[in-house]
Design an enzyme around this catalytic site. Structure first.
Site, short mmCIF file in Angstrom:
data_model
loop_
_atom_site.label_atom_id
_atom_site.label_comp_id
_atom_site.label_asym_id
_atom_site.label_seq_id
_atom_site.Cartn_x
_atom_site.Cartn_y
_atom_site.Cartn_z
N GLY A 98 3.85 -5.98 -3.19
CA GLY A 98 4.71 -5.48 -1.99
C GLY A 98 4.59 -6.39 -0.67
N GLY A 121 10.05 -50.63 9.89
CA GLY A 121 9.17 -51.71 10.13
C GLY A 121 8.61 -52.28 9.11
CG ASP A 129 -1.92 0.93 0.89
OD1 ASP A 129 -2.39 1.01 -0.14
OD2 ASP A 129 -2.64 1.53 1.83
CB SER A 141 15.66 -43.48 0.70
OG SER A 141 15.22 -45.08 0.80
N GLY A 189 1.49 2.59 -2.76
CA GLY A 189 1.17 3.55 -3.89
C GLY A 189 1.82 3.08 -5.26
#
Length: 630
Positions: A113, A471, A34, A542, A36
């Site tokens: 922004g 497991g 904001d 992995s 501009g």
């Protein structure tokens, strides 16, 4: 009708030639939310008469629809094209607009922004010659102001306009303007920005946009448009630099013509000049140059040309053509600055793709030296880079490339980083310099190679990569496979995840970054064992596909079998031979795969073992049969 067209075209010719010969300035607007930015660009377009009647009419309609007071126009609507931008009153994407004055042509990029859209700002800044950094006079310098200024400096933009906007809301106070100017210049000096013009503005009211405002009699400098029209362009530096032509395409329309096409990134080259092709180092002489208007004697910076050479040498897309006596450097290891642009963090050791110019190579970040705090400019220790993070790291590539330092040439020193699996652009980078060891460390040729080791052992070396949840039964099946191969007289070695963590990887934990490094090291060890002629069994969770793909590439085509030992989480947790799931559920074991750390199952494994329907013995038999059938 033909005569009328000829008259019309002849009347346009001087105008078109005038437009063609005007200098082009590319600039961006950036700053905090904001401030501009969109209004400023919209006002420039409006005041420079760059709007058509239908655009102006639509702007009036849209302004009234969104509740603008009286007959005022909401100039931001000219740039904020996305519906979400108009609804929220913010800029999300980069918007590019063209306009021209009697003196110069302009392409302006309106960048977001919000911090979450910083990556879009990097995109807009990558080709800009100048940055207009807006500061709300009521707010002063904010975090995003510092972040964008730092990025502007990193991306090689040396000319900055500090537009101190909304001065009408502080009664056009000279004291406010001078205080913000002093603060900004002090910060800019720390990040290497010196060519700065501060201008007091009200983009909404038009103060100091095109004409000097009577509301700021204390300001004697140029208006915004005056400065943009007269600021010296950076392109002159590239024109004087050493010649660089990244090859985009090899043009071979027939057997009698072979041309090398691309945009001249720096310098110039003429017919008869000796050139060097990089990274190969081959030399030749320019025999002809073809441009948009046909054959020409010289190719200049910024021109799209095709070169033909005196000699038939091997050149392909991605190579770099330079003058023989002023070549670019060649290396495969660098120090670089990275700007991370993805929600998933950058992980050292993970393989990515680097696209630099027209060449795409495999790369990984060997180690992150530090990340930068954009507020304090401190160098902070870090293992990863998060979204919008900025850091310095060492890069390793899978092959040498030709390059210049980014500070010398953006085209041959800047690159983007691409995720291998999703093909998303996840980061951008600037090469700083080659690491000296890249030039001093060479691969040593060995007489007794992989084939010789394999022949002595009477077998074809392979990597059997077992992956699955903890497991699932990976180690049990891998152990059975090794026993069966041993009885068949095969030479094997089993790398087990827990065993390796007692020695080689004892310094690694279980964060994502550490898991990536864990697999990288094991992949390199497995490759060395493959070179030794062994059948190497690797039993690791992995969890990430990217690292498993890296291991496959290291091994080479046909040398790698990915074996997915598939057990649903509930079944793996029920087995829980080491009690690890119970600890993870109690919160005693962080970053445990399947609980609070993800597992990415193989998409197309070479062998799929469903442990709900297949015993470990049967699975081992099937794996051995598949191996022997190769």
């Amino acid at each position: 009708m033909s005569a009328l067209n000829d008259t019309f075209n002849s009347d346009l010719t001087p105008y078109l030639e005038q437009q063609q010969n005007k200098q082009l300035l590319r600039f961006i607007t950036c700053g905090s939310v904001d401030d501009g930015k969109s209004t400023l660009i919209g006002r420039l377009l409006y005041e420079s008469k760059a709007l058509f009647e239908d655009q102006l009419g639509q702007l009036e309609v849209d302004s009234k629809k969104l509740g603008t007071q009286g007959d005022e126009l909401d100039f931001a609507l000219l740039v904020d094209g996305l519906s979400a931008e108009r609804e929220q009153g913010i800029t999300i994407d980069v918007a590019y607009r063209f306009f021209a004055t009697d003196k110069r042509k302009f392409i302006v990029a309106d960048t977001p922004g919000h911090e979450q859209y910083t990556r879009n700002m990097v995109t807009g800044a990558s080709t800009a010659d100048l940055a207009v950094i807006l500061i709300d006079a009521r707010q002063g310098i904010l975090t995003q102001t510092r972040r964008h200024s730092y990025l502007v400096s990193l991306l090689g933009i040396r000319k900055v306009v500090v537009a101190i906007n909304k001065l009408d809301l502080v009664d056009y106070s000279q004291a406010v303007f001078e205080c913000i100017e002093a603060d900004y210049r002090a910060f800019a000096t720390q990040i290497g920005l010196h060519d700065i013009q501060c201008i007091p503005l009200s983009a909404l009211r038009g103060d100091n946009m095109l004409e000097a405002s009577p509301n700021t009699p204390w300001y004697q400098g140029p208006t915004l448009l005056q400065h943009l029209e007269n600021v010296p362009l950076e392109q002159a530096r590239q024109v004087e630099a050493a010649f660089r032509l990244p090859v985009q395409w090899v043009n071979r329309p027939n057997l009698d013509f072979r041309g090398y096409c691309g945009n001249v990134a720096a310098g110039s080259v003429s017919v008869g000049d000796r050139i060097r092709v990089l990274p190969s180092g081959q030399q030749s002489e320019v025999s002809a140059i073809f441009g948009s208007a046909g054959q020409q004697q010289t190719a200049l910076c910024g021109q799209a040309v095709t070169l033909t050479l005196k000699d038939e040498i091997d050149i392909s897309r991605g190579d770099l053509i330079a003058l023989a006596d002023a070549p670019a450097a060649v290396a495969d290891q660098f120090e670089a600055t990275l700007v991370w642009m993805d929600e998933e963090p950058m992980l050292p050791g993970r393989p990515y793709l680097m696209k630099i110019g027209c060449r795409t190579v495999s790369m990984s970040c060997a180690n992150l030296k530090h990340r930068v705090d954009v507020n304090s400019l401190e160098h902070l220790a870090a293992k990863t880079l998060e979204l919008n993070g900025i850091g310095v790291c060492n890069l390793h590539l899978d092959r040498p490339i030709a390059f210049d330092a980014y500070a010398d040439n953006r085209d041959t020193g800047g690159f983007i980083i691409i995720d291998r699996l999703s093909n998303r652009t996840v980061g951008a980078g600037m090469l700083r310099f080659a690491l000296r060891r890249a030039q001093n460390v060479h691969w040593q040729a060995i007489d007794v190679n992989r084939e010789a080791h394999a022949m002595l052992k009477g077998q074809s070396p392979r990597i059997l990569w077992f992956t699955g949840l903890s497991g699932a039964g990976k180690s049990t099946i891998a152990n059975l496979v090794e026993r069966k191969l041993y009885t068949l007289g095969r030479h094997t070695y089993l790398l087990d995840g827990d065993n390796v963590r007692h020695g080689l990887n004892r310094d690694l934990g279980f964060t994502e970054a550490d898991r990536v490094e864990n697999i990288r090291r094991v992949s390199e060890v497995a490759k060395l064992m493959l070179d030794a002629g062994l059948i190497t069994l690797v039993s690791f969770i992995s969890p990430f596909r990217a690292e498993r793909e890296m291991a496959r590439r290291l091994a080479g085509d046909g040398n790698f079998l990915e074996i997915f030992v598939d057990a649903p989480l509930a079944l793996a947790e029920q087995r829980d031979p080491k009690g690890l799931y119970q600890k993870a559920r109690r919160g005693e074991l962080k970053n445990f795969t399947g609980i609070d750390s993800p597992y990415e199952p193989p998409v197309a494994p070479d062998i799929h073992i469903d442990t709900r329907n297949e015993s470990a013995e049967t699975a081992a038999e099937r794996i051995v049969e598949a191996l022997l059938a190769l």
